[in-house]
Design a protein around this motif. Structure first.
Motif, short mmCIF file in Angstrom:
data_model
loop_
_atom_site.label_atom_id
_atom_site.label_comp_id
_atom_site.label_asym_id
_atom_site.label_seq_id
_atom_site.Cartn_x
_atom_site.Cartn_y
_atom_site.Cartn_z
N SER A 43 -4.07 1.08 17.26
CA SER A 43 -2.92 1.10 16.34
C SER A 43 -1.85 0.09 16.75
O SER A 43 -1.16 -0.48 15.90
CB SER A 43 -2.31 2.50 16.28
OG SER A 43 -1.86 2.90 17.56
N THR A 356 -5.00 -1.44 3.28
CA THR A 356 -5.55 -0.65 4.38
C THR A 356 -7.08 -0.70 4.29
O THR A 356 -7.67 -0.09 3.39
CB THR A 356 -5.06 0.81 4.34
OG1 THR A 356 -3.63 0.82 4.35
CG2 THR A 356 -5.58 1.58 5.55
N LYS A 389 -9.03 -1.87 14.22
CA LYS A 389 -8.25 -0.89 13.45
C LYS A 389 -9.05 -0.37 12.26
O LYS A 389 -8.92 0.80 11.88
CB LYS A 389 -6.95 -1.51 12.96
CG LYS A 389 -5.86 -1.63 14.01
CD LYS A 389 -4.56 -2.15 13.41
CE LYS A 389 -3.92 -1.12 12.49
NZ LYS A 389 -2.59 -1.55 12.02
N THR A 393 -8.03 3.38 13.57
CA THR A 393 -6.75 3.80 13.00
C THR A 393 -6.79 3.95 11.48
O THR A 393 -6.40 4.98 10.93
CB THR A 393 -5.65 2.79 13.37
OG1 THR A 393 -5.67 2.57 14.78
CG2 THR A 393 -4.29 3.29 12.95
N ASN A 394 -7.25 2.90 10.79
CA ASN A 394 -7.25 2.92 9.32
C ASN A 394 -8.20 3.97 8.78
O ASN A 394 -7.88 4.69 7.81
CB ASN A 394 -7.64 1.55 8.78
CG ASN A 394 -6.61 0.48 9.08
OD1 ASN A 394 -5.59 0.75 9.70
ND2 ASN A 394 -6.87 -0.74 8.65
N GLN A 397 -6.80 7.38 9.12
CA GLN A 397 -5.75 7.60 8.12
C GLN A 397 -6.35 7.97 6.78
O GLN A 397 -5.88 8.91 6.11
CB GLN A 397 -4.90 6.34 7.99
CG GLN A 397 -3.77 6.44 6.98
CD GLN A 397 -2.99 5.14 6.83
OE1 GLN A 397 -2.80 4.40 7.80
NE2 GLN A 397 -2.56 4.84 5.63
N SER A 402 -5.40 11.37 11.32
CA SER A 402 -4.83 10.39 12.24
C SER A 402 -4.45 10.96 13.59
O SER A 402 -4.44 10.24 14.59
CB SER A 402 -3.60 9.73 11.59
OG SER A 402 -3.97 8.96 10.48
N THR A 407 -7.85 7.64 17.79
CA THR A 407 -6.70 7.46 18.67
C THR A 407 -6.99 8.09 20.03
O THR A 407 -7.75 9.07 20.13
CB THR A 407 -5.44 8.11 18.06
OG1 THR A 407 -4.33 7.97 18.95
CG2 THR A 407 -5.66 9.60 17.79
#
Length: 458
Positions: A43, A356, A389, A393-394, A397, A402, A407
């Motif tokens: 991230s 995203t 990502k 991360t993406n 999400q 998340s 993470t």
């Protein structure tokens, strides 16, 4: 031999776990401390400063701090990673786990062959596919047509090994759309076979508002985490050109409305062209799969409306090079070349606009083995940190998780991969797991390891 039918079971304690209702459910994984770890933060596109100490309890990360710090929980078994890189487990947002190996691909792959396979064969081979995905470092996957809640629960309970499975059941297609693999018959009708054409396979056919409502509600009732619809033509389907727009606005709105009402479930759409993408977005879809022919204005629209994009670029090259040069029929090869030619440019356009973007592989049959190649393909046009990502991360999400996956942070699942090189500097190391992947952990359980002291428990 004298039998003792009334002897207490406690006299044979090793049998007690196997007398449980679900004896395959394992005890929680051992608590663990990983020291001297270089912690990758996708991230922030950076590493945590210095070597870190990661404490894992009950499958979750409970603390992260400098390795030299001593804590009250130092009685937990500790493994020295000696400076290896620890990255969040990878997330693939476009797989078809039930499109299994074992299907003939010569003279070319016939998609209808999937619907003719025995369901038991598919399920057993799916277990193999999922285990291999996990061992490549993917601790979560999103199946966009074919897998079911039953398979997801089997993984969750430990009956089969595999990544955490987010699934939509069967994708929804109109007659003659990308998900209709039935042969045409005289009079313009189609033969969908047993059970409306969705007993076995990756998709089901539904036409008109009442039918699509029923199909979407049936998939949600069966446990679908989201719904996927076909809104444009596809490469592997023979009867629909890439430029076709599928489903009417009324049909799409019926699906997106019922998904919103039934727990706020997401709807994602298979779409390549600008017209198909905008048709989907205008009618409530929140995700686009592929998007190879996107333009700047449409990318900006996606940003404004918070629409996720999951490109799947490596599959096009994989389907035309040896030993799979005849994987597609002649019509499919033409369409494949069309979308492949603009795939990287569309990725650059979406990235520049701030869409995203998530990671997707979209592979079938034995091509699943090339799941990590998407990293290398995207690296032709984007920086490594951005691509990482996409797969962490993406993706987390988009899946609404998340705080739990994608993470390395307190309270997150201990979904971890351990590497001998930094993926932030060169994400293509993830495409060579045989050289760089040292261990895979999912919820604190070790499923593969070449790290001294880190014992496989999976």
């Amino acid at each position: 031999m004298q039998l003792h039918p009334n002897a207490p079971i406690e006299t044979r304690p090793s049998l007690l776990p196997k007398l449980a209702i679900k004896p395959w459910i394992k005890a929680p994984p051992e608590d663990l401390i990983l020291t001297n770890a270089r912690v990758v933060q996708p991230s922030a596109a950076s590493l945590l400063n210095g070597n870190q100490r990661i404490v894992i309890k009950n499958g979750k990360i409970t603390s992260i701090g400098p390795s030299e710090a001593r804590k009250s929980d130092d009685d937990i078994r500790t493994v020295d990673l000696k400076g290896a890189y620890v990255c969040p487990g990878l997330i693939d947002c476009h797989v078809h786990a039930t499109a299994v190996p074992g299907v003939k691909v010569r003279p070319y792959l016939d998609m209808s062959e999937f619907s003719q396979m025995l369901e038991q064969d598919i399920n057993l081979r799916t277990a193999y596919v999922l285990k291999e995905m996990l061992l490549r470092g993917f601790t979560t996957v999103r199946d966009t047509g074919g897998a079911s809640k039953r398979i997801a629960l089997a993984i969750e309970e430990g009956l089969i090994q595999g990544p955490r499975l987010i699934q939509c059941g069967k994708a929804l297609s109109q007659t003659g759309g990308h998900g209709d693999s039935s042969p045409g018959v005289s009079g313009g009708a189609t033969s969908t076979g047993c059970c409306g054409g969705h007993a076995v396979g990756l998709s089901r056919v539904a036409d008109g508002v009442p039918e699509v409502l029923k199909a979407a509600r049936e998939e949600l009732k069966a446990g679908a985490d989201f719904i996927k619809i076909m809104v444009g033509g596809g490469v592997a389907s023979e009867t629909d050109a890439i430029e076709t727009i599928q489903y009417t606005a009324e049909e799409i709105r019926a699906i997106t409305t019922t998904c919103r009402q039934m727990g706020g479930k997401m709807v994602t759409a298979h779409a390549y062209t600008v017209d198909a993408i905008r048709h989907a977005i205008d009618n409530g879809v929140l995700g686009i799969e592929h998007g190879n022919l996107i333009d700047k204005a449409t990318a900006n629209l996606m940003v404004a409306k918070g629409i996720y994009l999951t490109p799947t670029l490596s599959c096009y090259g994989a389907m035309v090079r040896p030993p799979f040069e005849d994987f597609l029929p002649p019509s499919g090869k033409i369409k494949n070349a069309e979308v492949m030619a603009q795939g990287l440019e569309s990725l650059k356009i979406a990235h520049a606009a701030g869409v995203t973007i998530c990671y997707g592989s979209d592979l079938l049959t034995s091509l699943h083995a090339l799941q990590t190649e998407e990293f290398a393909v995207r690296a032709n046009v984007l920086p490594s940190a951005a691509i990482l990502k996409h797969a962490t991360t993406n993706a987390a999400q988009m899946l609404g998780k998340s705080n739990l996956i994608g993470t390395i942070s307190e309270g997150a699942y201990a979904d971890l991969i351990i590497l001998n090189d930094d993926p932030l500097k060169d994400v293509t190391v993830l495409d060579r797991p045989e050289d760089h992947l040292l261990a895979v952990m999912k919820e604190g359980r070790v499923f593969s390891s070449r790290v001294e002291g880190l014992v496989v428990d999976g």
